[in-house]
Design an enzyme around this catalytic site. Structure first.
Site, PDB file in Angstrom:
ATOM      1  N   ASP A 195       0.869  -1.175   0.000  1.00  0.00           N
ATOM      2  CA  ASP A 195       0.000   0.000   0.000  1.00  0.00           C
ATOM      3  C   ASP A 195       0.919   1.242   0.000  1.00  0.00           C
ATOM      4  O   ASP A 195       2.089   1.153   0.386  1.00  0.00           O
ATOM      5  CB  ASP A 195      -0.858  -0.041   1.265  1.00  0.00           C
ATOM      6  CG  ASP A 195      -1.598   1.248   1.506  1.00  0.00           C
ATOM      7  OD1 ASP A 195      -2.239   1.745   0.567  1.00  0.00           O
ATOM      8  OD2 ASP A 195      -1.541   1.768   2.655  1.00  0.00           O
ATOM      9  N   ASP A 220      -0.307   5.017   0.816  1.00  0.00           N
ATOM     10  CA  ASP A 220      -0.613   6.050   1.813  1.00  0.00           C
ATOM     11  C   ASP A 220      -0.668   5.460   3.216  1.00  0.00           C
ATOM     12  O   ASP A 220      -1.491   4.581   3.501  1.00  0.00           O
ATOM     13  CB  ASP A 220      -1.949   6.723   1.478  1.00  0.00           C
ATOM     14  CG  ASP A 220      -1.875   7.457   0.147  1.00  0.00           C
ATOM     15  OD1 ASP A 220      -1.028   8.353   0.035  1.00  0.00           O
ATOM     16  OD2 ASP A 220      -2.640   7.119  -0.772  1.00  0.00           O
ATOM     17  N   GLY A 249      -9.727  10.372  -2.455  1.00  0.00           N
ATOM     18  CA  GLY A 249      -9.798  11.797  -2.151  1.00  0.00           C
ATOM     19  C   GLY A 249     -11.067  12.459  -2.679  1.00  0.00           C
ATOM     20  O   GLY A 249     -11.700  13.264  -1.992  1.00  0.00           O
ATOM     21  N   GLU A 261     -13.943  10.968  -3.426  1.00  0.00           N
ATOM     22  CA  GLU A 261     -15.065  10.392  -2.677  1.00  0.00           C
ATOM     23  C   GLU A 261     -15.139  11.010  -1.274  1.00  0.00           C
ATOM     24  O   GLU A 261     -16.225  11.257  -0.749  1.00  0.00           O
ATOM     25  CB  GLU A 261     -14.903   8.869  -2.558  1.00  0.00           C
ATOM     26  CG  GLU A 261     -15.030   8.096  -3.856  1.00  0.00           C
ATOM     27  CD  GLU A 261     -13.783   8.088  -4.719  1.00  0.00           C
ATOM     28  OE1 GLU A 261     -12.794   8.792  -4.408  1.00  0.00           O
ATOM     29  OE2 GLU A 261     -13.779   7.374  -5.735  1.00  0.00           O
ATOM     30  N   ARG A 262     -13.972  11.259  -0.678  1.00  0.00           N
ATOM     31  CA  ARG A 262     -13.905  11.860   0.666  1.00  0.00           C
ATOM     32  C   ARG A 262     -14.526  13.252   0.654  1.00  0.00           C
ATOM     33  O   ARG A 262     -15.280  13.624   1.536  1.00  0.00           O
ATOM     34  CB  ARG A 262     -12.416  11.922   1.044  1.00  0.00           C
ATOM     35  CG  ARG A 262     -12.111  12.237   2.472  1.00  0.00           C
ATOM     36  CD  ARG A 262     -10.621  11.952   2.719  1.00  0.00           C
ATOM     37  NE  ARG A 262     -10.305  10.559   2.520  1.00  0.00           N
ATOM     38  CZ  ARG A 262      -9.176  10.109   1.945  1.00  0.00           C
ATOM     39  NH1 ARG A 262      -8.244  10.949   1.543  1.00  0.00           N
ATOM     40  NH2 ARG A 262      -8.988   8.817   1.792  1.00  0.00           N
ATOM     41  N   LYS A 308      -5.948  19.402  -6.039  1.00  0.00           N
ATOM     42  CA  LYS A 308      -5.282  18.810  -4.860  1.00  0.00           C
ATOM     43  C   LYS A 308      -4.125  17.932  -5.290  1.00  0.00           C
ATOM     44  O   LYS A 308      -3.043  17.989  -4.702  1.00  0.00           O
ATOM     45  CB  LYS A 308      -6.309  18.006  -4.059  1.00  0.00           C
ATOM     46  CG  LYS A 308      -5.776  17.348  -2.791  1.00  0.00           C
ATOM     47  CD  LYS A 308      -5.021  16.062  -2.979  1.00  0.00           C
ATOM     48  CE  LYS A 308      -5.879  14.869  -3.309  1.00  0.00           C
ATOM     49  NZ  LYS A 308      -5.080  13.623  -3.379  1.00  0.00           N
ATOM     50  N   SER A 319      -4.301   8.135  -6.685  1.00  0.00           N
ATOM     51  CA  SER A 319      -4.127   8.397  -8.117  1.00  0.00           C
ATOM     52  C   SER A 319      -2.694   8.110  -8.566  1.00  0.00           C
ATOM     53  O   SER A 319      -1.745   8.288  -7.798  1.00  0.00           O
ATOM     54  CB  SER A 319      -4.450   9.864  -8.418  1.00  0.00           C
ATOM     55  OG  SER A 319      -5.634  10.247  -7.764  1.00  0.00           O
ATOM     56  N   ASN A 333       0.175  10.620  -8.073  1.00  0.00           N
ATOM     57  CA  ASN A 333       0.721  10.733  -6.719  1.00  0.00           C
ATOM     58  C   ASN A 333       1.767   9.644  -6.453  1.00  0.00           C
ATOM     59  O   ASN A 333       2.797   9.888  -5.835  1.00  0.00           O
ATOM     60  CB  ASN A 333      -0.398  10.593  -5.678  1.00  0.00           C
ATOM     61  CG  ASN A 333      -1.471  11.643  -5.853  1.00  0.00           C
ATOM     62  OD1 ASN A 333      -1.212  12.721  -6.387  1.00  0.00           O
ATOM     63  ND2 ASN A 333      -2.676  11.345  -5.414  1.00  0.00           N
ATOM     64  N   ASP A 378      -1.609  -0.375   6.233  1.00  0.00           N
ATOM     65  CA  ASP A 378      -1.691   0.329   7.518  1.00  0.00           C
ATOM     66  C   ASP A 378      -3.125   0.411   8.058  1.00  0.00           C
ATOM     67  O   ASP A 378      -3.314   0.523   9.256  1.00  0.00           O
ATOM     68  CB  ASP A 378      -1.131   1.753   7.406  1.00  0.00           C
ATOM     69  CG  ASP A 378      -2.003   2.648   6.546  1.00  0.00           C
ATOM     70  OD1 ASP A 378      -2.361   2.231   5.418  1.00  0.00           O
ATOM     71  OD2 ASP A 378      -2.340   3.764   6.988  1.00  0.00           O
TER      72      ASP A 378
HETATM   73  C1  XBP Z   1      -5.510   5.978   0.138  1.00  0.00           C
HETATM   74  C2  XBP Z   1      -6.619   6.845  -0.122  1.00  0.00           C
HETATM   75  C3  XBP Z   1      -6.404   7.951  -1.050  1.00  0.00           C
HETATM   76  C4  XBP Z   1      -5.584   9.087  -0.518  1.00  0.00           C
HETATM   77  C5  XBP Z   1      -5.688  10.262  -1.433  1.00  0.00           C
HETATM   78  O1  XBP Z   1      -5.975   4.753   0.683  1.00  0.00           O
HETATM   79  O2  XBP Z   1      -7.710   6.665   0.370  1.00  0.00           O
HETATM   80  O3  XBP Z   1      -7.665   8.430  -1.375  1.00  0.00           O
HETATM   81  O4  XBP Z   1      -6.058   9.490   0.742  1.00  0.00           O
HETATM   82  O5  XBP Z   1      -5.446   9.929  -2.746  1.00  0.00           O
HETATM   83  P1  XBP Z   1      -5.021   3.488   0.733  1.00  0.00           P
HETATM   84  P2  XBP Z   1      -6.441  10.359  -3.936  1.00  0.00           P
HETATM   85  O6  XBP Z   1      -3.836   3.863   1.564  1.00  0.00           O
HETATM   86  O7  XBP Z   1      -5.835   2.444   1.435  1.00  0.00           O
HETATM   87  O8  XBP Z   1      -4.688   3.092  -0.684  1.00  0.00           O
HETATM   88  O9  XBP Z   1      -6.824  11.770  -3.670  1.00  0.00           O
HETATM   89  O10 XBP Z   1      -5.622  10.199  -5.180  1.00  0.00           O
HETATM   90  O11 XBP Z   1      -7.620   9.451  -3.865  1.00  0.00           O
HETATM   91 MG    MG Z   2      -3.016   3.108   3.498  1.00  0.00          MG
END
Ligand code: XBP
Ligand code: MG
Length: 248
Positions: free
Chosen positions: A8, A10, A52, A54-55, A84, A124, A127, A182
């Site tokens: 993973d 993030d 992001g 969706e959030r 962003k 994405s 990133n 994580d």
């Molecule tokens: C990562 C995410 C991502 C990041 C932001 O989850 O949920 O949405 O927060 O990235 P994981 P984007 O670690 O479970 O893969 O804005 O590109 O979605």
């Molecule tokens: Mg993660």
């Protein structure tokens, strides 16, 4: 037999959320006159929603100052999310985010031993590319047998799609692959794809209540792991992953 490790991004490879994605979202809001900001604590709550865009859409459901029309919200979320990501890439290129302790060493263990590496993330692609180029060098992608990002697997974790696609690309049975995650949603996604999971807690996910192969505070220490790690070394190495995998 351990043939591949899927990572993973993030929270696992790097602590990207608080000082990366969150800050980048706030810069995008500020730049375009969106009248709210996400503080550190509130962003932690929002991380329940993966993705992001969706959030942001989710947050707008309970935000008085968000546009009322659904189409306007969708358009705002798409534009803010794109901006962003631009700011996020800038933050990465400024060197403000780095690999977590023990990550580079474990990647190197795998490469040396011929254990394949892969990425399974719902962030994405831009990133991922920015972070790995910054931390591993421009030829980073040569080190990975597969890199599955949001564009390849649009169904966000805990949906197993990202892991299923990565496994398909590796052409390996799940029993020969370990995922490193994580978050509870990430661990669940990997497990639904049939994978054993090692969880390294992160800033926003200090505890993961999913029943996994092993869990601990960081790959950079052998303290605090369950099941216990070999304390005669000072980090989680490939041998430790293999011992956990082989344990009955
Ligand atoms: C990562 C995410 C991502 C990041 C932001 O989850 O949920 O949405 O927060 O990235 P994981 P984007 O670690 O479970 O893969 O804005 O590109 O979605
Ligand atoms: Mg993660």
């Amino acid at each position: 037999m351990l043939r591949a490790v899927l990572w993973d991004i993030d929270g696992t490879l790097a602590e990207t959320e608080c000082d990366g994605h969150r800050v980048a979202f706030n810069r995008a809001f500020e730049r375009t006159g969106v009248p709210w900001r996400w503080d550190e604590r509130y962003y932690g709550e929002l991380l329940r929603i993966a993705g992001g865009r969706e959030r942001l859409l989710h947050d707008m459901e309970s935000c008085d100052r968000a546009p009322h029309a659904p189409e306007a919200r969708v358009a705002l979320a798409a534009a803010q999310h794109a901006l962003k990501n631009d700011y996020y890439v800038r933050i990465v290129k400024e060197g403000r985010l780095s690999l977590r302790a023990g990550v580079l060493e474990l990647l190197n263990d795998c490469t040396r031993a011929g254990v394949l590496l892969g990425i399974a993330t719902t962030t994405s692609r831009c990133n991922v590319e920015a972070l790995l180029a910054q931390e591993l060098g421009q030829d980073w992608s040569a080190r990975f047998a597969t890199v599955v990002c949001a564009e390849d697997a649009p169904r966000k974790k805990p949906d197993p799609q990202a892991y299923e696609k990565a496994l398909e690309a590796l052409a390996l049975p799940p029993s020969e692959v370990i995922a490193i995650e994580d978050s509870p949603a990430g661990a669940t996604a990997a497990q639904r794809a049939g994978l054993a999971v090692v969880v390294t807690s992160s800033y926003y996910f200090p505890a993961c209540n999913v029943d996994v192969l092993a869990r601990g505070p960081s790959l950079g220490t052998t303290e605090g792991w369950s099941p216990p790690a070999d304390r005669s070394v000072d980090r989680i190495d490939l041998g430790q992953l293999m011992r956990w995998q082989a344990a009955p």
